[in-house]
Scaffold this active site. Structure first.
Site, PDB file in Angstrom:
ATOM      1  N   ARG A  73      -3.180   3.255   6.383  1.00  0.00           N
ATOM      2  CA  ARG A  73      -2.038   2.434   5.982  1.00  0.00           C
ATOM      3  C   ARG A  73      -1.236   3.184   4.912  1.00  0.00           C
ATOM      4  O   ARG A  73      -1.501   3.062   3.719  1.00  0.00           O
ATOM      5  CB  ARG A  73      -2.516   1.082   5.459  1.00  0.00           C
ATOM      6  CG  ARG A  73      -3.117   0.218   6.545  1.00  0.00           C
ATOM      7  CD  ARG A  73      -3.753  -1.054   5.985  1.00  0.00           C
ATOM      8  NE  ARG A  73      -2.871  -1.776   5.077  1.00  0.00           N
ATOM      9  CZ  ARG A  73      -2.810  -3.107   5.000  1.00  0.00           C
ATOM     10  NH1 ARG A  73      -3.574  -3.849   5.781  1.00  0.00           N
ATOM     11  NH2 ARG A  73      -2.006  -3.680   4.134  1.00  0.00           N
ATOM     12  N   ASP A  75       1.583   4.424   2.304  1.00  0.00           N
ATOM     13  CA  ASP A  75       2.408   3.722   1.325  1.00  0.00           C
ATOM     14  C   ASP A  75       3.891   3.933   1.610  1.00  0.00           C
ATOM     15  O   ASP A  75       4.276   4.766   2.433  1.00  0.00           O
ATOM     16  CB  ASP A  75       2.103   4.229  -0.087  1.00  0.00           C
ATOM     17  CG  ASP A  75       0.666   3.958  -0.516  1.00  0.00           C
ATOM     18  OD1 ASP A  75       0.056   3.018   0.028  1.00  0.00           O
ATOM     19  OD2 ASP A  75       0.159   4.693  -1.384  1.00  0.00           O
ATOM     20  N   TYR A 144      -4.392  14.914   4.899  1.00  0.00           N
ATOM     21  CA  TYR A 144      -3.054  14.792   4.335  1.00  0.00           C
ATOM     22  C   TYR A 144      -2.563  16.149   3.834  1.00  0.00           C
ATOM     23  O   TYR A 144      -3.365  17.013   3.464  1.00  0.00           O
ATOM     24  CB  TYR A 144      -3.044  13.811   3.162  1.00  0.00           C
ATOM     25  CG  TYR A 144      -3.058  12.352   3.558  1.00  0.00           C
ATOM     26  CD1 TYR A 144      -1.868  11.628   3.673  1.00  0.00           C
ATOM     27  CD2 TYR A 144      -4.257  11.688   3.804  1.00  0.00           C
ATOM     28  CE1 TYR A 144      -1.873  10.295   4.012  1.00  0.00           C
ATOM     29  CE2 TYR A 144      -4.272  10.349   4.153  1.00  0.00           C
ATOM     30  CZ  TYR A 144      -3.076   9.648   4.256  1.00  0.00           C
ATOM     31  OH  TYR A 144      -3.088   8.320   4.613  1.00  0.00           O
ATOM     32  N   ARG A 232      -2.070  10.772  -3.846  1.00  0.00           N
ATOM     33  CA  ARG A 232      -1.011  11.130  -4.790  1.00  0.00           C
ATOM     34  C   ARG A 232      -1.523  11.199  -6.228  1.00  0.00           C
ATOM     35  O   ARG A 232      -0.997  11.955  -7.045  1.00  0.00           O
ATOM     36  CB  ARG A 232       0.147  10.148  -4.667  1.00  0.00           C
ATOM     37  CG  ARG A 232       0.915  10.334  -3.351  1.00  0.00           C
ATOM     38  CD  ARG A 232       2.186   9.535  -3.334  1.00  0.00           C
ATOM     39  NE  ARG A 232       1.949   8.116  -3.217  1.00  0.00           N
ATOM     40  CZ  ARG A 232       2.647   7.180  -3.840  1.00  0.00           C
ATOM     41  NH1 ARG A 232       3.611   7.523  -4.701  1.00  0.00           N
ATOM     42  NH2 ARG A 232       2.398   5.905  -3.644  1.00  0.00           N
TER      43      ARG A 232
END
Length: 297
Positions: A73, A75, A144, A232
């Protein structure tokens, strides 16, 4: 009698929570530019990837209450090149999607969804899911990528939507050393936004940094799963190391402390992309889903 691999009861959280009528489970592979979305998850009054996809599915299949289960999911503002989700549809809904043409329901659904989805969403494939497949819980790893441009003289305005621009050069070797020290099965509470009843224990498989041929600084972050804002925040812990403001051991110290540190800034969303979701062989899908549901502390 066992159900065929593509037909099963509708579920709450996967093949072991069966309730309701028979359905066909489909796997959808897609990519999107996250800049125009308030994240993946549907939210009232906001434009989201899930909202766009669900609306298109319900229109094409002439049904309502479609539930899409996603691997990651993302952001608001985060991109995806290799997102995976699944959806359970009644056979009659798939027939409605096919129309009158002589093609498989999934081929028809792929073509019609491509025609309805906005240009910042690209649907790569629609396939019948193998027995036991759950887009979220069957996943082994999520990978990622984070991109940073640290040379103003080489700034490319065409990359401003997926590259974060910094004004000072980064020591990539120091960032890589600091990142590698955090690998393994750990409690990443220091880098997660806590949710009531949710664990923050994850296995960080890879966290590495390198300079690309075109001069960008590229981070690669791989784990079995991530909690909200974790990637992040991990990037935000190593950037000060690259800037010379913190030593290479500082990110591990923050991790070990187990609490959010105000010196760790969550980096901008647009530099982050979900690149790949990996799954085990088909005969291990259901077992992997059971393992992933087991809470780790």
């Amino acid at each position: 009698m066992a159900l065929p691999s593509s037909t099963r009861p509708a579920d709450g959280e996967g093949p072991h929570h069966a309730v309701g009528p028979f359905v066909v489970r489909l796997r959808l592979d897609l990519a999107y530019d996250g800049g125009g979305f308030a994240g993946w998850a549907a939210q009232p009054g906001l434009r989201t990837v899930e909202g766009e996809l669900t609306s298109a599915l319900e229109t094409i299949c002439r049904t309502s209450g479609v539930r899409v289960v996603v691997a990651g999911r993302t952001d608001a503002g985060v991109h995806a090149a290799g997102q995976v989700c699944h959806v359970d549809l009644p056979p009659e809904a798939l027939e409605a999607a096919r129309g009158r043409r002589e093609r498989s329901p999934q081929e028809a659904l792929l073509a019609r969804l491509r025609g309805m989805l906005p240009p910042d969403v690209a649907l790569h494939a629609v396939t019948r899911a193998p027995e036991g497949f759950d887009a979220r819980f069957s996943a082994l790893q999520r990978r990622y990528r984070y991109l940073i441009g640290d040379d103003p003289g080489r700034r490319d305005p065409l990359r401003r939507h997926d590259v974060v621009a910094l004004r000072e050069p980064l020591d990539v070797a120091a960032m890589d050393e600091a990142a590698t020290a955090m690998l393994g099965l750990r409690d990443f509470a220091a880098f997660c936004k806590r949710r009531e009843g949710a664990t923050t224990t994850r296995t960080l498989v890879e966290h590495s940094w390198r300079r690309t041929e075109d001069g960008l600084v590229e981070g690669r972050v791989v784990a079995d799963a991530f909690c909200h804002s974790m990637v992040r925040a991990l990037v935000g812990a190593v950037v000060p190391v690259g800037q010379g403001r913190q030593g290479t051991g500082w990110p591990l110290e923050v991790l070990t402390a187990g609490v959010r540190d105000p010196r760790v800034k969550v980096m901008p969303a647009h530099g982050l992309s979900l690149v790949e979701v990996s799954y085990p062989d088909d005969d291990r899908l259901a077992a992997r889903a059971r393992e992933a549901r087991a809470r780790r502390d």
